[in-house]
Design an enzyme around this catalytic site. Structure first.
Site, short mmCIF file in Angstrom:
data_model
loop_
_atom_site.label_atom_id
_atom_site.label_comp_id
_atom_site.label_asym_id
_atom_site.label_seq_id
_atom_site.Cartn_x
_atom_site.Cartn_y
_atom_site.Cartn_z
N ALA A 153 0.80 -1.23 0.00
CA ALA A 153 0.00 0.00 0.00
C ALA A 153 0.83 1.28 0.00
O ALA A 153 0.39 2.30 -0.54
CB ALA A 153 -0.93 -0.01 1.22
N GLU A 186 3.61 1.98 -1.46
CA GLU A 186 4.46 2.19 -2.64
C GLU A 186 3.72 3.05 -3.67
O GLU A 186 3.32 2.59 -4.74
CB GLU A 186 4.92 0.85 -3.18
CG GLU A 186 5.77 0.09 -2.16
CD GLU A 186 6.13 -1.33 -2.56
OE1 GLU A 186 5.78 -1.75 -3.69
OE2 GLU A 186 6.76 -2.03 -1.75
N ASN A 245 1.92 -9.78 -0.59
CA ASN A 245 2.94 -10.40 -1.42
C ASN A 245 3.74 -11.48 -0.67
O ASN A 245 4.87 -11.79 -1.05
CB ASN A 245 3.90 -9.35 -2.01
CG ASN A 245 4.51 -9.82 -3.31
OD1 ASN A 245 3.88 -10.54 -4.09
ND2 ASN A 245 5.75 -9.44 -3.56
N ARG A 246 3.12 -12.03 0.34
CA ARG A 246 3.58 -13.27 0.98
C ARG A 246 2.42 -14.25 1.10
O ARG A 246 2.53 -15.26 1.77
CB ARG A 246 4.16 -12.99 2.38
CG ARG A 246 5.33 -12.04 2.42
CD ARG A 246 6.57 -12.58 1.73
NE ARG A 246 7.71 -11.68 1.89
CZ ARG A 246 7.98 -10.65 1.11
NH1 ARG A 246 7.18 -10.39 0.07
NH2 ARG A 246 9.03 -9.88 1.31
N HIS A 289 6.66 -2.65 -8.02
CA HIS A 289 7.03 -2.33 -6.64
C HIS A 289 8.00 -1.15 -6.63
O HIS A 289 8.46 -0.68 -7.66
CB HIS A 289 7.72 -3.53 -5.97
CG HIS A 289 6.80 -4.64 -5.63
ND1 HIS A 289 6.31 -4.86 -4.36
CD2 HIS A 289 6.28 -5.64 -6.40
CE1 HIS A 289 5.53 -5.92 -4.36
NE2 HIS A 289 5.49 -6.42 -5.59
N TYR A 346 11.24 0.17 -3.57
CA TYR A 346 12.23 0.82 -4.41
C TYR A 346 13.49 -0.03 -4.42
O TYR A 346 13.54 -1.06 -3.74
CB TYR A 346 12.56 2.23 -3.84
CG TYR A 346 13.10 2.20 -2.42
CD1 TYR A 346 14.46 2.21 -2.17
CD2 TYR A 346 12.23 2.13 -1.32
CE1 TYR A 346 14.96 2.17 -0.88
CE2 TYR A 346 12.72 2.08 -0.04
CZ TYR A 346 14.08 2.10 0.20
OH TYR A 346 14.57 2.03 1.48
N TYR A 371 16.32 -10.52 -1.79
CA TYR A 371 16.29 -11.34 -0.58
C TYR A 371 15.32 -12.50 -0.79
O TYR A 371 14.44 -12.41 -1.64
CB TYR A 371 15.88 -10.54 0.66
CG TYR A 371 14.71 -9.59 0.51
CD1 TYR A 371 13.45 -10.06 0.15
CD2 TYR A 371 14.86 -8.23 0.73
CE1 TYR A 371 12.37 -9.19 0.02
CE2 TYR A 371 13.79 -7.35 0.59
CZ TYR A 371 12.56 -7.84 0.23
OH TYR A 371 11.50 -6.99 0.09
N GLU A 387 11.36 -3.27 -9.24
CA GLU A 387 11.45 -2.40 -8.06
C GLU A 387 11.93 -1.05 -8.57
O GLU A 387 13.08 -0.89 -8.97
CB GLU A 387 12.44 -2.96 -7.03
CG GLU A 387 12.02 -4.28 -6.40
CD GLU A 387 11.13 -4.10 -5.19
OE1 GLU A 387 10.89 -2.94 -4.78
OE2 GLU A 387 10.65 -5.11 -4.64
#
Length: 342
Positions: free
Chosen positions: A105, A107, A176-177, A231, A233, A283, A306
């Protein structure tokens, strides 16, 4: 991000452990306050951040103004908001490209960016006509509509959905998980208060279930060639997988597409993006959208850029960067669409 009361203690500890640090943003609240002064709360503006309501009205107005544009809905959120999209098509039996912003939210640059892409498509220049001869486009400016609305009214840095969690006072899931791919694994959390909480089950959130069902309704990988989840950054162009230290079978092709997109970005304003798989490039992260769309729905070109910047402003990117972000992402979008066209 560290409280002023703890910063000296934390920096001393890191120094003792010989961990080098740089302060990227000295005062986050100052950036938020500066952003709030100029926020647009009346009429839609491509070069301003716009509220949820203004974005939904933009969808309606654009659909009414352009023959290639049609308004649609993925369904409703937990709090009952419409998850609107705009379809841009010249008709015929073409494969689909699905893009969206604001699964996270906070971003804000991501809805602004995908709206810019829609603007270029509907305005019908030569490049847009070329793309529309190849694909139908589905543009969802805001996927996490409740969270996005909340960032305007209550907490600018809110990331998650707004659905309450049973047995916890903490609200929301990291959407996003929440996808059914490595769900509950590395890079997610079982704790409802965590920013990376994976939810009570895969697709526990109406918003993630909505995008799953929408892509499925288009035929999954049989009907959708390209899926992009925007997404910010870090200036990266990410490829599956995030949930495991493995790469897809067509990784070389995905990598070449990412390379083409990043070269196009660099050619506009000189911004350099790094590209590669999620696990190694940023990651480990389980339950993410592009892993699911690739492996779960069979969408062979699934990416997660990103966007700007690399930390000077981070999430709170000033509005003066909306237009250049839109311009360079349009170049990348053209490149990746043409690359993915089979």
């Amino acid at each position: 991000m560290i409280s002023p009361l703890l910063s000296e203690e934390v920096i001393t500890y890191l120094d003792q452990e010989r961990i080098h640090t740089d302060v990227m943003i000295k005062n986050v609240q100052e950036l938020i306050d500066e952003e709030q002064k100029g926020l647009n709360r009346s009429a839609f503006d491509y070069n301003k951040y716009n509220t949820y309501e203004m974005i939904q009205q933009w969808i309606t107005d654009t659909a009414a103004s352009y023959i290639t544009a049609t308004e649609g809905s993925l369904g409703t959120s937990y709090e009952g908001r419409n998850i609107g999209y705009i379809k841009i098509s010249t008709g015929g039996n073409k494969k689909a490209v699905v893009i969206h912003g604001a699964i996270h939210a906070d971003e804000w640059i991501t809805p602004a960016t995908v709206i810019y892409l829609a603007k270029y498509l509907v305005e019908g220049g030569a490049d847009a006509k070329n793309l529309l001869n190849k694909f139908d486009f589905y543009v969802i400016p805001v996927l996490n509509v409740d969270g996005y609305a909340y960032t305007w009214t209550s907490d600018r840095l809110w990331r998650k959905t707004r659905k309450p969690n049973v047995g916890s006072g903490c609200i929301g899931t990291d959407p996003n998980r929440n996808f059914a791919i490595g769900w509950g694994g590395v890079g997610s959390s079982e704790k409802p208060c965590s920013q990376f909480y994976h939810g009570s089950a895969p697709f526990s959130e109406p918003e993630t279930a909505a995008i799953r069902d929408f892509v499925s309704s288009l035929g999954g990988g049989n009907g959708v060639t390209l899926y992009i989840d925007y997404h910010c950054y870090s200036q990266l162009w990410l490829i599956p997988y995030g949930y495991k230290d493995k790469v897809p079978a067509n990784y070389d092709t995905l990598f070449a597409g990412a390379e083409a997109a990043c070269a196009a970005i660099k050619g506009v304003h000189g911004r350099r993006y790094v590209y590669g798989n999620i696990y190694d490039t940023i990651y480990p992260a389980s339950g993410v959208s592009i892993d699911y769309m690739y492996a779960g729905q069979g969408v062979q070109f699934s990416y997660s850029p990103e966007g700007r910047d690399k930390g000077r402003y981070g999430i709170i990117l000033p509005e003066r960067y909306i237009q250049p972000s839109g311009e360079e992402n349009w170049a990348a979008f053209k490149a990746i669409c043409n690359f993915a066209y089979i």
